[in-house]
Motif scaffolding. Structure first.
Motif, PDB file in Angstrom:
ATOM      1  N   ALA A   1      -4.514  10.130  59.944  1.00  0.00           N
ATOM      2  CA  ALA A   1      -4.900   9.848  61.331  1.00  0.00           C
ATOM      3  C   ALA A   1      -3.918   8.894  62.012  1.00  0.00           C
ATOM      4  O   ALA A   1      -4.214   8.364  63.068  1.00  0.00           O
ATOM      5  N   SER A   2      -2.741   8.699  61.419  1.00  0.00           N
ATOM      6  CA  SER A   2      -1.774   7.760  61.993  1.00  0.00           C
ATOM      7  C   SER A   2      -1.199   8.289  63.301  1.00  0.00           C
ATOM      8  O   SER A   2      -1.294   9.476  63.622  1.00  0.00           O
ATOM      9  N   THR A   3      -0.604   7.394  64.049  1.00  0.00           N
ATOM     10  CA  THR A   3      -0.057   7.733  65.370  1.00  0.00           C
ATOM     11  C   THR A   3       0.930   8.884  65.286  1.00  0.00           C
ATOM     12  O   THR A   3       0.871   9.822  66.089  1.00  0.00           O
ATOM     13  N   ASP A   4       1.838   8.857  64.313  1.00  0.00           N
ATOM     14  CA  ASP A   4       2.836   9.921  64.213  1.00  0.00           C
ATOM     15  C   ASP A   4       2.207  11.282  63.938  1.00  0.00           C
ATOM     16  O   ASP A   4       2.669  12.304  64.435  1.00  0.00           O
ATOM     17  N   ARG A   5       1.117  11.311  63.190  1.00  0.00           N
ATOM     18  CA  ARG A   5       0.445  12.588  62.916  1.00  0.00           C
ATOM     19  C   ARG A   5      -0.227  13.128  64.174  1.00  0.00           C
ATOM     20  O   ARG A   5      -0.256  14.341  64.408  1.00  0.00           O
ATOM     21  N   THR A   6      -0.768  12.232  64.996  1.00  0.00           N
ATOM     22  CA  THR A   6      -1.377  12.666  66.261  1.00  0.00           C
ATOM     23  C   THR A   6      -0.308  13.204  67.204  1.00  0.00           C
ATOM     24  O   THR A   6      -0.514  14.220  67.876  1.00  0.00           O
ATOM     25  N   ILE A   7       0.847  12.546  67.236  1.00  0.00           N
ATOM     26  CA  ILE A   7       1.971  13.036  68.044  1.00  0.00           C
ATOM     27  C   ILE A   7       2.366  14.436  67.582  1.00  0.00           C
ATOM     28  O   ILE A   7       2.545  15.348  68.397  1.00  0.00           O
ATOM     29  N   ASP A   8       2.518  14.617  66.270  1.00  0.00           N
ATOM     30  CA  ASP A   8       2.888  15.938  65.726  1.00  0.00           C
ATOM     31  C   ASP A   8       1.853  16.994  66.100  1.00  0.00           C
ATOM     32  O   ASP A   8       2.207  18.117  66.474  1.00  0.00           O
ATOM     33  N   TRP A   9       0.561  16.648  65.993  1.00  0.00           N
ATOM     34  CA  TRP A   9      -0.513  17.587  66.320  1.00  0.00           C
ATOM     35  C   TRP A   9      -0.429  18.006  67.790  1.00  0.00           C
ATOM     36  O   TRP A   9      -0.540  19.182  68.129  1.00  0.00           O
ATOM     37  N   ALA A  10      -0.219  17.007  68.662  1.00  0.00           N
ATOM     38  CA  ALA A  10      -0.127  17.300  70.102  1.00  0.00           C
ATOM     39  C   ALA A  10       1.071  18.209  70.385  1.00  0.00           C
ATOM     40  O   ALA A  10       0.940  19.205  71.113  1.00  0.00           O
ATOM     41  N   ARG A  11       2.203  17.880  69.848  1.00  0.00           N
ATOM     42  CA  ARG A  11       3.406  18.684  70.100  1.00  0.00           C
ATOM     43  C   ARG A  11       3.234  20.095  69.553  1.00  0.00           C
ATOM     44  O   ARG A  11       3.648  21.062  70.193  1.00  0.00           O
ATOM     45  N   HIS A  12       2.633  20.210  68.378  1.00  0.00           N
ATOM     46  CA  HIS A  12       2.390  21.526  67.777  1.00  0.00           C
ATOM     47  C   HIS A  12       1.490  22.383  68.674  1.00  0.00           C
ATOM     48  O   HIS A  12       1.611  23.601  68.699  1.00  0.00           O
ATOM     49  N   HIS A  13       0.609  21.734  69.438  1.00  0.00           N
ATOM     50  CA  HIS A  13      -0.302  22.446  70.329  1.00  0.00           C
ATOM     51  C   HIS A  13       0.170  22.454  71.776  1.00  0.00           C
ATOM     52  O   HIS A  13      -0.601  22.734  72.691  1.00  0.00           O
ATOM     53  N   GLY A  14       1.444  22.144  71.985  1.00  0.00           N
ATOM     54  CA  GLY A  14       2.053  22.282  73.310  1.00  0.00           C
ATOM     55  C   GLY A  14       1.682  21.204  74.310  1.00  0.00           C
ATOM     56  O   GLY A  14       1.847  21.413  75.517  1.00  0.00           O
ATOM     57  N   VAL A  15       1.191  20.071  73.844  1.00  0.00           N
ATOM     58  CA  VAL A  15       0.833  18.983  74.755  1.00  0.00           C
ATOM     59  C   VAL A  15       2.061  18.079  74.932  1.00  0.00           C
ATOM     60  O   VAL A  15       2.516  17.464  73.961  1.00  0.00           O
ATOM     61  N   PRO A  16       2.607  18.006  76.144  1.00  0.00           N
ATOM     62  CA  PRO A  16       3.766  17.135  76.371  1.00  0.00           C
ATOM     63  C   PRO A  16       3.418  15.695  75.993  1.00  0.00           C
ATOM     64  O   PRO A  16       2.342  15.190  76.354  1.00  0.00           O
ATOM     65  N   THR A  17       4.320  15.071  75.271  1.00  0.00           N
ATOM     66  CA  THR A  17       4.060  13.738  74.728  1.00  0.00           C
ATOM     67  C   THR A  17       5.197  12.789  75.072  1.00  0.00           C
ATOM     68  O   THR A  17       6.363  13.130  74.906  1.00  0.00           O
ATOM     69  N   THR A  18       4.822  11.624  75.557  1.00  0.00           N
ATOM     70  CA  THR A  18       5.788  10.563  75.857  1.00  0.00           C
ATOM     71  C   THR A  18       5.551   9.419  74.895  1.00  0.00           C
ATOM     72  O   THR A  18       4.412   8.976  74.725  1.00  0.00           O
ATOM     73  N   ILE A  19       6.615   8.946  74.278  1.00  0.00           N
ATOM     74  CA  ILE A  19       6.514   7.807  73.374  1.00  0.00           C
ATOM     75  C   ILE A  19       6.960   6.565  74.120  1.00  0.00           C
ATOM     76  O   ILE A  19       8.038   6.536  74.733  1.00  0.00           O
ATOM     77  N   LEU A  20       6.133   5.526  74.065  1.00  0.00           N
ATOM     78  CA  LEU A  20       6.447   4.236  74.678  1.00  0.00           C
ATOM     79  C   LEU A  20       6.547   3.181  73.579  1.00  0.00           C
ATOM     80  O   LEU A  20       5.618   3.033  72.771  1.00  0.00           O
ATOM     81  N   TRP A  21       7.637   2.475  73.541  1.00  0.00           N
ATOM     82  CA  TRP A  21       7.776   1.297  72.695  1.00  0.00           C
ATOM     83  C   TRP A  21       8.756   0.378  73.413  1.00  0.00           C
ATOM     84  O   TRP A  21       9.962   0.455  73.228  1.00  0.00           O
ATOM     85  N   PRO A  22       8.224  -0.480  74.288  1.00  0.00           N
ATOM     86  CA  PRO A  22       9.087  -1.307  75.132  1.00  0.00           C
ATOM     87  C   PRO A  22      10.000  -2.230  74.327  1.00  0.00           C
ATOM     88  O   PRO A  22       9.649  -2.668  73.225  1.00  0.00           O
ATOM     89  N   VAL A  23      11.149  -2.524  74.876  1.00  0.00           N
ATOM     90  CA  VAL A  23      12.068  -3.477  74.267  1.00  0.00           C
ATOM     91  C   VAL A  23      11.329  -4.793  74.070  1.00  0.00           C
ATOM     92  O   VAL A  23      10.648  -5.277  74.968  1.00  0.00           O
ATOM     93  N   GLY A  24      11.417  -5.343  72.869  1.00  0.00           N
ATOM     94  CA  GLY A  24      10.749  -6.600  72.558  1.00  0.00           C
ATOM     95  C   GLY A  24       9.347  -6.422  71.983  1.00  0.00           C
ATOM     96  O   GLY A  24       8.718  -7.402  71.590  1.00  0.00           O
ATOM     97  N   ALA A  25       8.852  -5.194  71.933  1.00  0.00           N
ATOM     98  CA  ALA A  25       7.504  -4.949  71.406  1.00  0.00           C
ATOM     99  C   ALA A  25       7.478  -5.212  69.907  1.00  0.00           C
ATOM    100  O   ALA A  25       8.450  -4.946  69.188  1.00  0.00           O
ATOM    101  N   ARG A  26       6.332  -5.741  69.440  1.00  0.00           N
ATOM    102  CA  ARG A  26       6.155  -6.044  68.024  1.00  0.00           C
ATOM    103  C   ARG A  26       4.720  -5.769  67.615  1.00  0.00           C
ATOM    104  O   ARG A  26       3.798  -5.881  68.414  1.00  0.00           O
ATOM    105  N   ARG A  27       4.574  -5.477  66.340  1.00  0.00           N
ATOM    106  CA  ARG A  27       3.245  -5.329  65.742  1.00  0.00           C
ATOM    107  C   ARG A  27       2.923  -6.584  64.948  1.00  0.00           C
ATOM    108  O   ARG A  27       3.822  -7.263  64.456  1.00  0.00           O
ATOM    109  N   THR A  28       1.642  -6.884  64.804  1.00  0.00           N
ATOM    110  CA  THR A  28       1.250  -8.052  64.021  1.00  0.00           C
ATOM    111  C   THR A  28       1.343  -7.788  62.525  1.00  0.00           C
ATOM    112  O   THR A  28       1.422  -8.708  61.739  1.00  0.00           O
ATOM    113  N   SER A  29       1.323  -6.503  62.141  1.00  0.00           N
ATOM    114  CA  SER A  29       1.495  -6.085  60.743  1.00  0.00           C
ATOM    115  C   SER A  29       1.953  -4.635  60.783  1.00  0.00           C
ATOM    116  O   SER A  29       2.022  -4.015  61.818  1.00  0.00           O
ATOM    117  N   VAL A  30       2.253  -4.080  59.625  1.00  0.00           N
ATOM    118  CA  VAL A  30       2.716  -2.685  59.587  1.00  0.00           C
ATOM    119  C   VAL A  30       1.617  -1.728  59.153  1.00  0.00           C
ATOM    120  O   VAL A  30       1.874  -0.556  58.958  1.00  0.00           O
TER     121      VAL A  30
END
Length: 170
Positions: free
Chosen positions: A139-168
């Motif tokens: 159910a990770s983000t990348d799998r949802t992106i793959d599912w959307a693209r596989h089903h023809g849903v246009p997908t935009t990825i946002l990760w602004p410069v300077g963005a960080r996660r609190t953990s991985v």
């Protein structure tokens, strides 16, 4: 003149563990992206998880849009949302135009996968707040992106410069 088909339906997927500064960067990036997608308020679809999903819901409201929520399981609020975040979750849930339940009782991987697929099924576009790193579960983000693209849903990825996660994790 073509008929008005209503607002564009935009879904969100993304990381839950964003720093506070990153949430602000993501909100700014979402404002720009949603404005690029439509010159009118959009209708969002979200699972309302902490992080990207809730930033998305607040941004939609700031832009006079509406959103619906897909809840992965009946126990989601208690099992997943931290006690200190439940008030914000409840306020956002109350502002949803609709709340859809997947039918699962427990918040687990299967429930998250079904919720993400239902979200993708309901949208015309997907916005992903993703750092580009592969996830560790179905159910990770990348799998949802793959599912959307596989089903023809246009997908935009946002990760602004300077963005960080609190953990991985997640």
């Amino acid at each position: 003149m073509p008929p008005d088909l209503g607002p564009v339906r935009v879904g969100v997927t993304g990381h839950i563990n964003l720093t506070r500064d990153t949430e602000l960067l993501v909100a700014d990036a979402l404002r720009v992206e949603l404005g690029r997608i439509s010159d009118r308020p959009v209708h969002g679809v979200t699972c309302l998880a902490s992080g990207a999903d809730q930033v998305f819901a607040r941004t939609i409201l700031d832009l006079d849009g509406t959103y619906e929520v897909i809840l992965p399981a009946r126990d989601y609020r208690v099992a997943v949302i931290r006690p200190e975040n439940r008030l914000a979750f409840d306020e956002l849930l109350d502002q949803a135009t609709a709340v859809v339940h997947t039918g699962y009782d427990r918040s687990d991987t299967a429930a998250y996968v079904v919720a993400n697929r239902e979200l993708v099924r309901r949208v015309q576009r997907l916005v992903a707040v993703w750092d580009g790193k592969p996830g560790r579960h179905p159910a990770s983000t990348d799998r949802t992106i793959d599912w959307a693209r596989h089903h023809g849903v246009p997908t935009t990825i946002l990760w602004p410069v300077g963005a960080r996660r609190t953990s991985v994790e997640g």
